[in-house]
Design a protein around this motif. Structure first.
Motif, PDB file in Angstrom:
ATOM      1  N   ARG A   1     -61.420 -58.775  61.947  1.00 51.88           N
ATOM      2  CA  ARG A   1     -61.912 -58.652  60.439  1.00 51.88           C
ATOM      3  C   ARG A   1     -63.279 -59.575  60.215  1.00 51.88           C
ATOM      4  NH1 ARG A   1     -58.778 -55.406  56.655  1.00 51.88           N
ATOM      5  NH2 ARG A   1     -57.183 -54.892  58.126  1.00 51.88           N
ATOM      6  N   ILE A   2     -64.330 -59.067  59.908  1.00 48.43           N
ATOM      7  CA  ILE A   2     -65.372 -59.688  59.404  1.00 48.43           C
ATOM      8  C   ILE A   2     -65.287 -60.344  57.734  1.00 48.43           C
ATOM      9  CG2 ILE A   2     -67.905 -59.570  58.806  1.00 48.43           C
ATOM     10  CD1 ILE A   2     -67.977 -57.530  61.050  1.00 48.43           C
ATOM     11  N   THR A   3     -65.115 -61.529  57.541  1.00 52.67           N
ATOM     12  CA  THR A   3     -64.985 -61.723  56.166  1.00 52.67           C
ATOM     13  C   THR A   3     -65.681 -63.264  56.007  1.00 52.67           C
ATOM     14  OG1 THR A   3     -62.913 -63.357  56.954  1.00 52.67           O
ATOM     15  CG2 THR A   3     -62.527 -61.161  56.100  1.00 52.67           C
ATOM     16  N   LYS A   4     -66.362 -63.369  54.917  1.00 48.76           N
ATOM     17  CA  LYS A   4     -67.012 -64.653  54.589  1.00 48.76           C
ATOM     18  C   LYS A   4     -66.211 -65.714  53.920  1.00 48.76           C
ATOM     19  CE  LYS A   4     -71.509 -62.396  54.044  1.00 48.76           C
ATOM     20  NZ  LYS A   4     -72.737 -62.015  53.084  1.00 48.76           N
ATOM     21  N   GLY A   5     -66.021 -66.602  54.573  1.00 49.63           N
ATOM     22  CA  GLY A   5     -64.971 -67.590  54.002  1.00 49.63           C
ATOM     23  C   GLY A   5     -65.135 -69.068  54.568  1.00 49.63           C
ATOM     24  N   SER A   6     -64.555 -69.786  54.185  1.00 51.60           N
ATOM     25  CA  SER A   6     -64.577 -71.273  54.543  1.00 51.60           C
ATOM     26  C   SER A   6     -63.669 -71.629  56.197  1.00 51.60           C
ATOM     27  CB  SER A   6     -63.978 -72.090  53.560  1.00 51.60           C
ATOM     28  OG  SER A   6     -62.912 -71.939  53.335  1.00 51.60           O
ATOM     29  N   PRO A   7     -63.823 -72.308  56.686  1.00 52.29           N
ATOM     30  CA  PRO A   7     -63.000 -72.653  57.809  1.00 52.29           C
ATOM     31  C   PRO A   7     -61.520 -72.721  57.456  1.00 52.29           C
ATOM     32  CG  PRO A   7     -64.866 -74.322  57.869  1.00 52.29           C
ATOM     33  CD  PRO A   7     -64.887 -73.672  56.694  1.00 52.29           C
ATOM     34  N   PRO A   8     -60.571 -72.605  58.597  1.00 46.79           N
ATOM     35  CA  PRO A   8     -59.161 -72.612  58.019  1.00 46.79           C
ATOM     36  C   PRO A   8     -58.778 -73.976  58.134  1.00 46.79           C
ATOM     37  CG  PRO A   8     -59.543 -71.642  60.212  1.00 46.79           C
ATOM     38  CD  PRO A   8     -60.883 -71.903  59.724  1.00 46.79           C
ATOM     39  N   ILE A   9     -59.349 -74.774  57.267  1.00 46.72           N
ATOM     40  CA  ILE A   9     -58.638 -76.194  57.301  1.00 46.72           C
ATOM     41  C   ILE A   9     -57.999 -76.381  55.775  1.00 46.72           C
ATOM     42  CG2 ILE A   9     -59.500 -78.670  57.166  1.00 46.72           C
ATOM     43  CD1 ILE A   9     -61.713 -77.814  58.569  1.00 46.72           C
ATOM     44  N   ILE A  10     -56.574 -76.922  56.044  1.00 47.63           N
ATOM     45  CA  ILE A  10     -55.930 -76.885  54.676  1.00 47.63           C
ATOM     46  C   ILE A  10     -55.973 -78.573  54.307  1.00 47.63           C
ATOM     47  CG2 ILE A  10     -53.418 -76.907  54.002  1.00 47.63           C
ATOM     48  CD1 ILE A  10     -52.946 -75.421  55.936  1.00 47.63           C
ATOM     49  N   PRO A  11     -56.348 -78.562  52.879  1.00 46.02           N
ATOM     50  CA  PRO A  11     -56.676 -79.851  52.569  1.00 46.02           C
ATOM     51  C   PRO A  11     -55.213 -80.669  52.409  1.00 46.02           C
ATOM     52  CG  PRO A  11     -57.341 -78.197  50.926  1.00 46.02           C
ATOM     53  CD  PRO A  11     -56.859 -77.385  52.000  1.00 46.02           C
ATOM     54  N   GLY A  12     -55.365 -81.998  52.235  1.00 43.51           N
ATOM     55  CA  GLY A  12     -54.162 -82.863  52.163  1.00 43.51           C
ATOM     56  C   GLY A  12     -53.261 -82.619  51.119  1.00 43.51           C
ATOM     57  N   ASP A  13     -53.611 -82.218  49.872  1.00 41.49           N
ATOM     58  CA  ASP A  13     -52.791 -82.235  48.842  1.00 41.49           C
ATOM     59  C   ASP A  13     -52.355 -80.677  48.614  1.00 41.49           C
ATOM     60  OD1 ASP A  13     -55.294 -80.758  48.208  1.00 41.49           O
ATOM     61  OD2 ASP A  13     -55.599 -81.637  46.109  1.00 41.49           O
TER      62      ASP A  13
ATOM     63  N   MET B   1     -71.027 -52.553  57.230  1.00 44.72           N
ATOM     64  CA  MET B   1     -71.280 -53.597  58.202  1.00 44.72           C
ATOM     65  C   MET B   1     -70.363 -53.305  59.425  1.00 44.72           C
ATOM     66  SD  MET B   1     -73.078 -55.872  59.475  1.00 44.72           S
ATOM     67  CE  MET B   1     -73.562 -57.315  60.184  1.00 44.72           C
ATOM     68  N   GLU B   2     -68.944 -53.006  59.130  1.00 47.28           N
ATOM     69  CA  GLU B   2     -67.890 -52.783  60.037  1.00 47.28           C
ATOM     70  C   GLU B   2     -68.218 -51.315  60.929  1.00 47.28           C
ATOM     71  OE1 GLU B   2     -64.373 -53.003  58.224  1.00 47.28           O
ATOM     72  OE2 GLU B   2     -64.328 -55.055  58.242  1.00 47.28           O
ATOM     73  N   ILE B   3     -68.741 -50.449  60.059  1.00 45.16           N
ATOM     74  CA  ILE B   3     -69.114 -49.200  60.680  1.00 45.16           C
ATOM     75  C   ILE B   3     -70.207 -49.412  61.742  1.00 45.16           C
ATOM     76  CG2 ILE B   3     -70.059 -46.710  60.253  1.00 45.16           C
ATOM     77  CD1 ILE B   3     -67.248 -47.173  59.058  1.00 45.16           C
ATOM     78  N   LEU B   4     -71.361 -49.991  61.257  1.00 44.88           N
ATOM     79  CA  LEU B   4     -72.437 -50.205  62.205  1.00 44.88           C
ATOM     80  C   LEU B   4     -72.122 -50.730  63.518  1.00 44.88           C
ATOM     81  CD1 LEU B   4     -75.313 -49.717  62.396  1.00 44.88           C
ATOM     82  CD2 LEU B   4     -75.671 -52.188  61.693  1.00 44.88           C
ATOM     83  N   ILE B   5     -71.126 -51.925  63.513  1.00 44.84           N
ATOM     84  CA  ILE B   5     -70.542 -52.689  64.632  1.00 44.84           C
ATOM     85  C   ILE B   5     -69.696 -51.655  65.506  1.00 44.84           C
ATOM     86  CG2 ILE B   5     -69.144 -54.317  65.449  1.00 44.84           C
ATOM     87  CD1 ILE B   5     -70.460 -56.132  63.166  1.00 44.84           C
ATOM     88  N   ALA B   6     -68.810 -50.787  64.891  1.00 43.16           N
ATOM     89  CA  ALA B   6     -68.187 -49.792  65.379  1.00 43.16           C
ATOM     90  C   ALA B   6     -68.864 -48.790  66.163  1.00 43.16           C
ATOM     91  CB  ALA B   6     -67.114 -48.888  64.669  1.00 43.16           C
ATOM     92  N   LEU B   7     -70.112 -48.422  65.486  1.00 45.32           N
ATOM     93  CA  LEU B   7     -70.894 -47.301  66.444  1.00 45.32           C
ATOM     94  C   LEU B   7     -71.583 -48.103  67.312  1.00 45.32           C
ATOM     95  CD1 LEU B   7     -72.727 -45.508  63.580  1.00 45.32           C
ATOM     96  CD2 LEU B   7     -71.115 -44.642  64.957  1.00 45.32           C
ATOM     97  N   MET B   8     -72.061 -49.451  67.221  1.00 50.65           N
ATOM     98  CA  MET B   8     -72.460 -50.130  68.535  1.00 50.65           C
ATOM     99  C   MET B   8     -71.588 -50.452  69.590  1.00 50.65           C
ATOM    100  SD  MET B   8     -75.157 -51.613  69.876  1.00 50.65           S
ATOM    101  CE  MET B   8     -76.318 -51.945  68.475  1.00 50.65           C
ATOM    102  N   ILE B   9     -70.293 -50.471  69.490  1.00 53.91           N
ATOM    103  CA  ILE B   9     -69.169 -50.677  70.487  1.00 53.91           C
ATOM    104  C   ILE B   9     -69.209 -49.349  71.296  1.00 53.91           C
ATOM    105  CG2 ILE B   9     -66.849 -50.818  70.606  1.00 53.91           C
ATOM    106  CD1 ILE B   9     -66.827 -52.611  68.275  1.00 53.91           C
ATOM    107  N   GLY B  10     -69.298 -48.366  70.499  1.00 60.79           N
ATOM    108  CA  GLY B  10     -69.174 -46.812  70.879  1.00 60.79           C
ATOM    109  C   GLY B  10     -70.506 -46.611  71.776  1.00 60.79           C
ATOM    110  N   VAL B  11     -71.644 -47.241  71.475  1.00 58.86           N
ATOM    111  CA  VAL B  11     -72.999 -47.003  72.261  1.00 58.86           C
ATOM    112  C   VAL B  11     -72.722 -47.755  73.412  1.00 58.86           C
ATOM    113  CG1 VAL B  11     -75.349 -47.349  72.184  1.00 58.86           C
ATOM    114  CG2 VAL B  11     -74.273 -46.153  70.428  1.00 58.86           C
ATOM    115  N   LEU B  12     -72.220 -48.912  73.300  1.00 55.43           N
ATOM    116  CA  LEU B  12     -72.261 -50.019  74.560  1.00 55.43           C
ATOM    117  C   LEU B  12     -71.167 -49.310  75.693  1.00 55.43           C
ATOM    118  CD1 LEU B  12     -72.352 -53.417  73.056  1.00 55.43           C
ATOM    119  CD2 LEU B  12     -73.887 -52.418  74.732  1.00 55.43           C
ATOM    120  N   TYR B  13     -70.005 -48.697  75.136  1.00 56.06           N
ATOM    121  CA  TYR B  13     -68.953 -48.494  76.005  1.00 56.06           C
ATOM    122  C   TYR B  13     -69.608 -46.996  76.696  1.00 56.06           C
ATOM    123  CZ  TYR B  13     -64.999 -51.116  75.273  1.00 56.06           C
ATOM    124  OH  TYR B  13     -64.056 -52.167  75.220  1.00 56.06           O
TER     125      TYR B  13
END
Length: 117
Positions: free
Chosen positions: A48-60, A1-13
């Motif tokens: 960085r393209i990562t799948k994850g949760s929002p950066p909210i730290i739980p209370g405990d 996925m990152e390679i595809l986005i890097a190629l798209m950036i090059g095409v746009l530039y």
């Protein structure tokens, strides 16, 4: 996925620089828009393209132990979108005004009218 986005950036530039080298003011604005979109994608890719949760730290807990999404690149992209929209709006109004005064959008003809006056 990152390679595809890097190629798209090059095409746009590449397309943006090509359009900016044309003699028409409308193509110049389109080139600026393409380069702005390429820069936004570049900022997004650097975060960085990562799948994850929002950066909210739980209370405990004191630290995040699982993968989380970095909100800073997203905030930078939102700011860049607003700034580029303002720049594009100003450029469109400026081109419209220049076209009504000079009656052309060719940069060489606009330069030639300065010497004749």
């Amino acid at each position: 996925m990152e390679i595809l986005i890097a190629l798209m950036i090059g095409v746009l530039y590449a397309a943006g620089i090509y359009m900016m080298l044309r003699r028409s003011l409308v193509k110049l604005i389109i080139g600026i828009i393409l380069i702005g979109n390429g820069a936004n994608l570049l900022i997004f890719l650097l975060g960085r393209i990562t799948k994850g949760s929002p950066p909210i730290i739980p209370g405990d807990a004191h630290l995040l132990t699982e993968a989380y999404a970095d909100p800073v690149p997203q905030a930078l992209i939102l700011t860049a979108i607003v700034i580029s929209f303002g720049l594009q709006s100003f450029a469109i109004v400026l081109v419209k005004r220049a076209h009504t005064v000079v009656r052309t959008d060719d940069l060489d003809e606009m330069n030639a009218t300065d010497e004749d006056s």
